[in-house]
Design a protein around this motif. Structure first.
Motif, PDB file in Angstrom:
ATOM      1  N   SER A 195       0.950   8.817   2.651  1.00  6.89           N
ATOM      2  CA  SER A 195       2.126   7.964   2.494  1.00  6.89           C
ATOM      3  C   SER A 195       3.253   8.345   3.448  1.00  6.89           C
ATOM      4  O   SER A 195       4.327   7.744   3.415  1.00  6.89           O
ATOM      5  CB  SER A 195       2.630   8.025   1.050  1.00  6.89           C
ATOM      6  N   ARG A 217       3.908   1.510  -1.224  1.00 10.16           N
ATOM      7  CA  ARG A 217       4.495   1.670  -2.565  1.00 10.16           C
ATOM      8  C   ARG A 217       3.469   2.246  -3.532  1.00 10.16           C
ATOM      9  O   ARG A 217       3.801   3.111  -4.353  1.00 10.16           O
ATOM     10  CB  ARG A 217       5.010   0.331  -3.082  1.00 10.16           C
ATOM     11  N   ASP A 218       2.224   1.756  -3.444  1.00  9.97           N
ATOM     12  CA  ASP A 218       1.178   2.256  -4.339  1.00  9.97           C
ATOM     13  C   ASP A 218       0.923   3.744  -4.094  1.00  9.97           C
ATOM     14  O   ASP A 218       0.758   4.521  -5.043  1.00  9.97           O
ATOM     15  CB  ASP A 218      -0.115   1.468  -4.138  1.00  9.97           C
ATOM     16  N   ARG A 278       3.782   5.693  -5.467  1.00  9.11           N
ATOM     17  CA  ARG A 278       3.724   5.723  -6.923  1.00  9.11           C
ATOM     18  C   ARG A 278       2.667   6.735  -7.385  1.00  9.11           C
ATOM     19  O   ARG A 278       2.892   7.499  -8.330  1.00  9.11           O
ATOM     20  CB  ARG A 278       3.396   4.326  -7.455  1.00  9.11           C
ATOM     21  N   ASP A 279       1.535   6.740  -6.710  1.00 10.20           N
ATOM     22  CA  ASP A 279       0.486   7.711  -7.044  1.00 10.20           C
ATOM     23  C   ASP A 279       0.964   9.134  -6.754  1.00 10.20           C
ATOM     24  O   ASP A 279       0.629  10.069  -7.492  1.00 10.20           O
ATOM     25  CB  ASP A 279      -0.782   7.419  -6.242  1.00 10.20           C
ATOM     26  N   GLN A 291       0.825  -1.201   0.000  1.00  7.82           N
ATOM     27  CA  GLN A 291       0.000   0.000   0.000  1.00  7.82           C
ATOM     28  C   GLN A 291       0.865   1.258   0.000  1.00  7.82           C
ATOM     29  O   GLN A 291       0.554   2.244  -0.674  1.00  7.82           O
ATOM     30  CB  GLN A 291      -0.935  -0.014   1.211  1.00  7.82           C
TER      31      GLN A 291
END
Length: 381
Positions: free
Chosen positions: A169, A146-147, A150-151, A144
């Motif tokens: 994050s 990393r996602d 990335r977003d 989560q």
């Protein structure tokens, strides 16, 4: 004398309180917890564990599937709340030692041996399940994270609002970023291995909150803007090359503000494209490194006319390669002849033919500059 499991049930509150207090004294994580949490949720969890040990001892069995499932679920929830795996395992061991010491004073040796053997078997069954639950939960959390990152990178690069994603994050946004496009030469390592190695180098860069969207071929990295950010970049690229055993080409552009990140990305992409089209050697490039080449890509008749200067050499690959090598080596005749493995006199003869066919006077600075520009224009077209 009553069986030890009966005494465990009768002294449940005392045993649990002692175990909680000892964990709070000996395990740093539990020591940092507020007293109300220790007296509440932690105490209840320890109570259920002691009760389960007593029940399985009475029934002379290991925890069944339903009980293990409940333990795994509880462990996963505690992991999500921030309980480290080492603290969880330490708590089981410290609680077991505490209860053993308290119970040993009123039980004979055979009873304590029976209790000790059962407790060890219980821990052998439960601790792997606890470790697996924590590992799975941390993998979920890391995925989560990393996602979200990335977003966040995607939002910054596209100029979209990023503050909420940064907060989710746990990233402290910098005032600006150095946008770096990485391109890795093909290699033998797999995609996951390559990405993991690059990420490890970035994590060790000693610069807070380096953001990256990585692929097996490279990716985009956002380095927090700092006075020495660009100066440290060659060393970072060298470490990435060593870690991946692949040559690295990078294009970089600086964004003074968050709003300028998309523009910096566009600049870095153009620089990277020029490096690829001109077949520049691996290394680090900024716009200042390819200013002439960049300007030659602008629309206009000059680019086509410059490229056409070399049309007379198209039918003679030897002369074309001689001209290309002469430009590549900065008009150094010794290095050019060495690369082509020809005598200096042979090089002079070929350069004379090139001058005659193209009309460029290679003995004059203007003619040499036109040859350079024409070679670049031809590569771009």
């Amino acid at each position: 004398m009553s069986r030890i499991e009966d005494r465990m049930t009768a002294r449940l509150t005392e045993l649990t309180r002692a175990a909680v207090d000892r964990c709070a004294a000996e395990i740093p994580f539990y020591r940092a917890l507020p007293r109300e949490l220790l007296d509440g949720e932690v105490h209840r969890a320890f109570t259920e564990t002691t009760r389960l040990i007593a029940r399985t001892l009475r029934e002379e069995r290991a925890p069944n599937t339903a009980e293990l499932t409940e333990i795994i679920d509880w462990s996963a929830r505690r992991a999500a709340d921030g309980l480290p795996l080492d603290a969880a395992i330490a708590a089981y061991l410290v609680a077991s030692m505490t209860e053993f010491e308290l119970l040993s004073g009123e039980a004979d040796a055979p009873e304590m041996r029976r209790y000790a053997v059962h407790t060890l078997r219980y821990l052998a069954s439960v601790l792997p399940a606890v470790a697996l639950a924590h590992l799975h939960e941390h993998q979920q959390i890391e995925g989560q994270r990393r996602d979200l990152r990335r977003d966040l990178v995607s939002a910054l690069l596209s100029g979209e609002p990023a503050a909420e994603l940064a907060e989710q994050s746990g990233v402290a946004l910098a005032s600006g970023y150095l946008v770096v496009l990485l391109r890795l030469a093909p290699g033998e390592a797999g995609a996951r291995s390559t990405i993991r190695r690059v990420q490890s180098v970035l994590d060790a860069h000693q610069q807070a909150d380096v953001l990256a969207a990585l692929t097996v071929d490279g990716g985009t990295v956002l380095l927090p803007r700092a006075p020495d950010a660009f100066a440290r970049l060659p060393a970072l690229l060298a470490r990435i090359g060593e870690a991946t055993a692949r040559t690295v080409t990078a294009a970089a552009a600086e964004a003074d503000t968050l709003d300028a990140v998309p523009e910096a990305l566009g600049e870095a992409e153009e620089v990277a494209d020029l490096a690829r089209r001109l077949r520049l050697p691996p290394g680090l490039y900024r716009l200042d490194d390819v200013l002439l080449e960049y300007q030659l890509t602008r629309p206009g008749r000059a680019l086509t006319r410059l490229a056409a200067k070399l049309d007379p050499l198209a039918a003679n690959p030897v002369l074309m390669e001689t001209a290309r090598s002469f430009v590549r080596h900065g008009h150094n005749r010794s290095r050019t002849s060495a690369e082509l493995r020809i005598h200096r006199n042979t090089l002079d003869y070929r350069l004379g033919k090139i001058a005659k066919l193209t009309g460029l006077d290679l003995s004059a600075a203007q003619g040499v500059r036109l040859l350079d520009a024409a070679m670049t224009a031809r590569a771009l077209l």
